[in-house]
Structure formats: C-alpha cells, structure tokens
Design an enzyme around this catalytic site. Structure first.
Site, PDB file in Angstrom:
ATOM      1  N   ASN A  12      -2.099  -3.618   6.358  1.00  0.00           N
ATOM      2  CA  ASN A  12      -3.453  -3.476   6.907  1.00  0.00           C
ATOM      3  C   ASN A  12      -4.410  -4.235   5.992  1.00  0.00           C
ATOM      4  O   ASN A  12      -4.718  -3.771   4.903  1.00  0.00           O
ATOM      5  CB  ASN A  12      -3.829  -1.985   6.975  1.00  0.00           C
ATOM      6  CG  ASN A  12      -5.275  -1.771   7.407  1.00  0.00           C
ATOM      7  OD1 ASN A  12      -5.940  -2.710   7.866  1.00  0.00           O
ATOM      8  ND2 ASN A  12      -5.766  -0.549   7.264  1.00  0.00           N
ATOM      9  N   LYS A  14      -7.489  -4.783   6.380  1.00  0.00           N
ATOM     10  CA  LYS A  14      -8.870  -4.290   6.448  1.00  0.00           C
ATOM     11  C   LYS A  14      -9.815  -5.494   6.617  1.00  0.00           C
ATOM     12  O   LYS A  14      -9.428  -6.461   7.265  1.00  0.00           O
ATOM     13  CB  LYS A  14      -9.185  -3.431   5.226  1.00  0.00           C
ATOM     14  CG  LYS A  14      -8.103  -2.346   5.008  1.00  0.00           C
ATOM     15  CD  LYS A  14      -8.453  -1.316   4.003  1.00  0.00           C
ATOM     16  CE  LYS A  14      -7.322  -0.290   3.915  1.00  0.00           C
ATOM     17  NZ  LYS A  14      -7.627   0.825   3.028  1.00  0.00           N
ATOM     18  N   HIS A 104      -7.810   5.060  11.722  1.00  0.00           N
ATOM     19  CA  HIS A 104      -7.787   4.916  10.261  1.00  0.00           C
ATOM     20  C   HIS A 104      -8.934   5.736   9.662  1.00  0.00           C
ATOM     21  O   HIS A 104     -10.006   5.840  10.262  1.00  0.00           O
ATOM     22  CB  HIS A 104      -7.917   3.443   9.871  1.00  0.00           C
ATOM     23  CG  HIS A 104      -7.609   3.225   8.425  1.00  0.00           C
ATOM     24  ND1 HIS A 104      -8.525   3.461   7.440  1.00  0.00           N
ATOM     25  CD2 HIS A 104      -6.471   2.834   7.810  1.00  0.00           C
ATOM     26  CE1 HIS A 104      -7.960   3.215   6.264  1.00  0.00           C
ATOM     27  NE2 HIS A 104      -6.717   2.823   6.457  1.00  0.00           N
ATOM     28  N   GLU A 106     -10.997   5.107   7.493  1.00  0.00           N
ATOM     29  CA  GLU A 106     -12.258   4.366   7.333  1.00  0.00           C
ATOM     30  C   GLU A 106     -13.030   4.299   8.644  1.00  0.00           C
ATOM     31  O   GLU A 106     -14.263   4.273   8.647  1.00  0.00           O
ATOM     32  CB  GLU A 106     -11.951   2.966   6.764  1.00  0.00           C
ATOM     33  CG  GLU A 106     -11.536   3.067   5.295  1.00  0.00           C
ATOM     34  CD  GLU A 106     -10.526   2.038   4.835  1.00  0.00           C
ATOM     35  OE1 GLU A 106     -10.368   1.005   5.500  1.00  0.00           O
ATOM     36  OE2 GLU A 106      -9.878   2.289   3.796  1.00  0.00           O
ATOM     37  N   GLU A 174      -1.712   9.041   5.901  1.00  0.00           N
ATOM     38  CA  GLU A 174      -2.482   8.428   4.823  1.00  0.00           C
ATOM     39  C   GLU A 174      -3.455   9.458   4.244  1.00  0.00           C
ATOM     40  O   GLU A 174      -4.562   9.632   4.784  1.00  0.00           O
ATOM     41  CB  GLU A 174      -3.272   7.231   5.343  1.00  0.00           C
ATOM     42  CG  GLU A 174      -2.414   6.109   5.873  1.00  0.00           C
ATOM     43  CD  GLU A 174      -3.114   4.767   5.760  1.00  0.00           C
ATOM     44  OE1 GLU A 174      -2.545   3.876   5.131  1.00  0.00           O
ATOM     45  OE2 GLU A 174      -4.245   4.623   6.266  1.00  0.00           O
ATOM     46  N   GLY A 180      -6.587   3.383  -1.702  1.00  0.00           N
ATOM     47  CA  GLY A 180      -7.351   2.520  -2.605  1.00  0.00           C
ATOM     48  C   GLY A 180      -7.674   3.151  -3.946  1.00  0.00           C
ATOM     49  O   GLY A 180      -8.472   2.606  -4.711  1.00  0.00           O
ATOM     50  N   SER A 220      -2.089   3.652  -1.663  1.00  0.00           N
ATOM     51  CA  SER A 220      -1.685   3.144  -2.981  1.00  0.00           C
ATOM     52  C   SER A 220      -0.186   2.858  -3.077  1.00  0.00           C
ATOM     53  O   SER A 220       0.439   3.086  -4.120  1.00  0.00           O
ATOM     54  CB  SER A 220      -2.141   4.099  -4.090  1.00  0.00           C
ATOM     55  OG  SER A 220      -3.562   4.184  -4.099  1.00  0.00           O
ATOM     56  N   GLY A 241      -2.386  -1.286   2.182  1.00  0.00           N
ATOM     57  CA  GLY A 241      -3.691  -1.945   2.188  1.00  0.00           C
ATOM     58  C   GLY A 241      -3.724  -3.040   1.131  1.00  0.00           C
ATOM     59  O   GLY A 241      -3.225  -4.150   1.341  1.00  0.00           O
ATOM     60  N   GLY A 242      -4.286  -2.739  -0.019  1.00  0.00           N
ATOM     61  CA  GLY A 242      -4.468  -3.721  -1.097  1.00  0.00           C
ATOM     62  C   GLY A 242      -3.205  -4.499  -1.429  1.00  0.00           C
ATOM     63  O   GLY A 242      -3.256  -5.716  -1.648  1.00  0.00           O
TER      64      GLY A 242
HETATM   65  P1  13P Z   1      -4.237   1.022  -0.058  1.00  0.00           P
HETATM   66  O1  13P Z   1      -2.793   0.561   0.053  1.00  0.00           O
HETATM   67  O2  13P Z   1      -5.148  -0.062  -0.536  1.00  0.00           O
HETATM   68  O3  13P Z   1      -4.340   2.301  -0.817  1.00  0.00           O
HETATM   69  O4  13P Z   1      -4.723   1.314   1.438  1.00  0.00           O
HETATM   70  C1  13P Z   1      -3.955   2.121   2.255  1.00  0.00           C
HETATM   71  C2  13P Z   1      -4.492   2.035   3.641  1.00  0.00           C
HETATM   72  O5  13P Z   1      -5.568   2.535   3.938  1.00  0.00           O
HETATM   73  C3  13P Z   1      -3.696   1.315   4.642  1.00  0.00           C
HETATM   74  O6  13P Z   1      -4.176   1.529   5.923  1.00  0.00           O
END
Ligand code: 13P
Length: 262
Positions: A12, A14, A104, A106, A174, A180, A220, A241-242
């Site tokens: 993802n 983002k 999600h 967010e 999640e 994050g 993470s 994510g990251g």
């Molecule tokens: P991180 O891997 O950056 O913690 O993000 C997870 C996420 O929200 C994937 O949708």
C-alpha cells in the site's frame, strides 16, 4: 500461513510516488526479484499505487508481463454520476485492477468512513469484479478498553453484511497503533486476532470462505519480521506501507520464504 492459501504480499503506497516514480519502482522491483531468482508462483504480489499512477503501472506490467497484481486504495460507493473527486469501481476494472483496499484506518480517521460506508464500498467493489481488501483494526484506546479483537471483529461483521458466500475477499488486520509506528504487533497477538477474524468469515460466509480467504497482517511489517508473521497458521500475508516503497526492502519481504530459519 494457512493451508492451500497462496501467500499475498500487498504494497500500500498510500499518497507516495508520482506516476514516473511508480514506473521506476515497479521496474526495479521486478529486476530485483529476477536477480534473486525468486519463484513468482509461490507468493502473490499486489501493488496499490495512488489513482494517478494506475494507468502507467498497468501499461508497464501488461507490456512486460510483470507478475504483479494491481489494485486501488479506495473506491466510490456509486457507479457513476455527480460525485466530484470519486472514482468508480467500473473504471478500476477497466484498468485491469483486480482489487481495492477498503476501510483503511486512514480513510476511517481522515474521511469519516463508518462501518456502513465500508460495507457499501465492499458491495461496490464486488459488483465491479474487484476483490475488496477489507481493513480492520483497533486504536490504542480500543486496545486498552476492549482488548485487541473486539473492534476489528465488529468492523468485519458489518463489512461482510450482504456479501455472498462465494465472493472472493481479503481481510487485513491492521492495528492502528502499529501502522507507521515501527512497533509491530507480536506474531502471537496478530495470530490471535487473525484467527478470530477468520471465525467471523466462517460465521458469516461459511467454511469454504473461511478456509480460502486470505487474512493479512499489516503494521510496521519489515524484512526483519515478516517471516515470524508468516509462520502463524491464520496469517496468510502482509499489507505493507512504508516497507513497500523501498525496492530492496520490499523485494526481501516478498522473498520471506528464503529467510534464514523459516
Ligand atoms: P506501515 O507498513 O508503514 O506500518 O503501514 C501499514 C499500512 O497501513 C498498510 O496499509
């Protein structure tokens, strides 16, 4: 990692990477996996770029036969019409998107998406032939008040209202506090919640759905911890994510089966 369920590693992005950066990253990721002689049949990889990147990434993966799935990060509950800024599932299907992230944290937090909106988006995705990747998870406050599983279980119950037993879905657990933050859940905690989420799928959609639905962990995830999650019986993959924005890191996450000690 469960029986007969092909692991799924999902990236993802983002709101990161414009379409030029997207094309560069996808090419490099493909080359990295080729260099490492990665067997693409052993794990599914799906990328979720921003809307503006989808056409470029789709053209690239189709032209070069790159074995990555493509998905969007959100979808409208509507099919078409006067909904400024919204994107229809019909348009995503036309772009060969196979899936879409829904609910999600967010979007729940910054766009006030309720469980009912999430359920309507799940229905819209399925209507247009997209696999909904349904995200659920508790905040740190929820965790203190109700424990880890109560909120994600109730979010998933609502999201699955009206879903047919034979619909293909993906569930992503999640925990909001793990996203994050660099502080992932422990594999044991994540397994426990993912098992309960699979029980929800079983109760709402039946045994076949529960046995075939992939339940992912997200929050993470890194090359250094992915293998520990994938050892758990009810964790079938990761929503990253990251870690999906860096070629070497994401390539290593995808190759978790080769990690020492697994
Ligand atoms: P991180 O891997 O950056 O913690 O993000 C997870 C996420 O929200 C994937 O949708």
């Amino acid at each position: 990692m469960g029986m007969n369920r092909t692991p799924l590693i999902a990236g993802n992005w983002k709101m990161n990477l414009d379409h030029l950066q997207a094309v560069a990253l996808v090419q490099k990721l493909h080359w990295s996996l080729k260099d490492a002689k990665h067997d693409g049949d052993t794990v599914d990889v799906t990328l979720f770029p921003p809307f503006t990147d989808l056409r470029s990434v789709q053209t690239l993966i189709d032209a070069d036969k790159i074995p990555f799935g493509l998905g969007a990060q959100d979808v409208s509950v509507h099919d078409s019409g006067a909904y400024t800024g919204e994107v229809s599932g019909a348009f995503l299907s036309k772009l060969n998107c196979g899936s879409v992230i829904i609910g999600h944290s967010e979007r729940r937090e910054y766009h006030a998406e309720t469980d009912e909106i999430v359920a309507a988006k799940v229905a819209a995705a399925l209507k247009h032939g997209l696999v909904p990747v349904i995200c659920v998870g508790e905040t740190s406050e929820d965790l203190e008040k109700f424990g880890a599983s109560a909120v994600p279980v109730s979010q998933l119950e609502t999201a699955l209202d009206g879903v047919a037993a034979d619909a293909e879905i993906v569930v992503a657990y999640e925990p909001v506090w793990a996203i994050g933050s660099g502080q992932a859940a422990t594999p044991e905690q994540a397994q426990e919640v993912c098992r309960k989420l699979r029980d929800v799928v079983r109760a709402k959609l039946g045994d076949d759905a529960a046995d075939s639905t992939r339940v992912l962990y997200g929050g993470s995830v890194k090359s250094g911890n992915i293998a520990t999650f994938m050892r758990e019986p009810d964790i079938d993959g990761a929503l990253v994510g990251g870690g999906s924005l860096k070629v070497d890191e994401f390539s290593s996450i995808i190759r978790f089966q080769k990690h020492v000690g697994v």
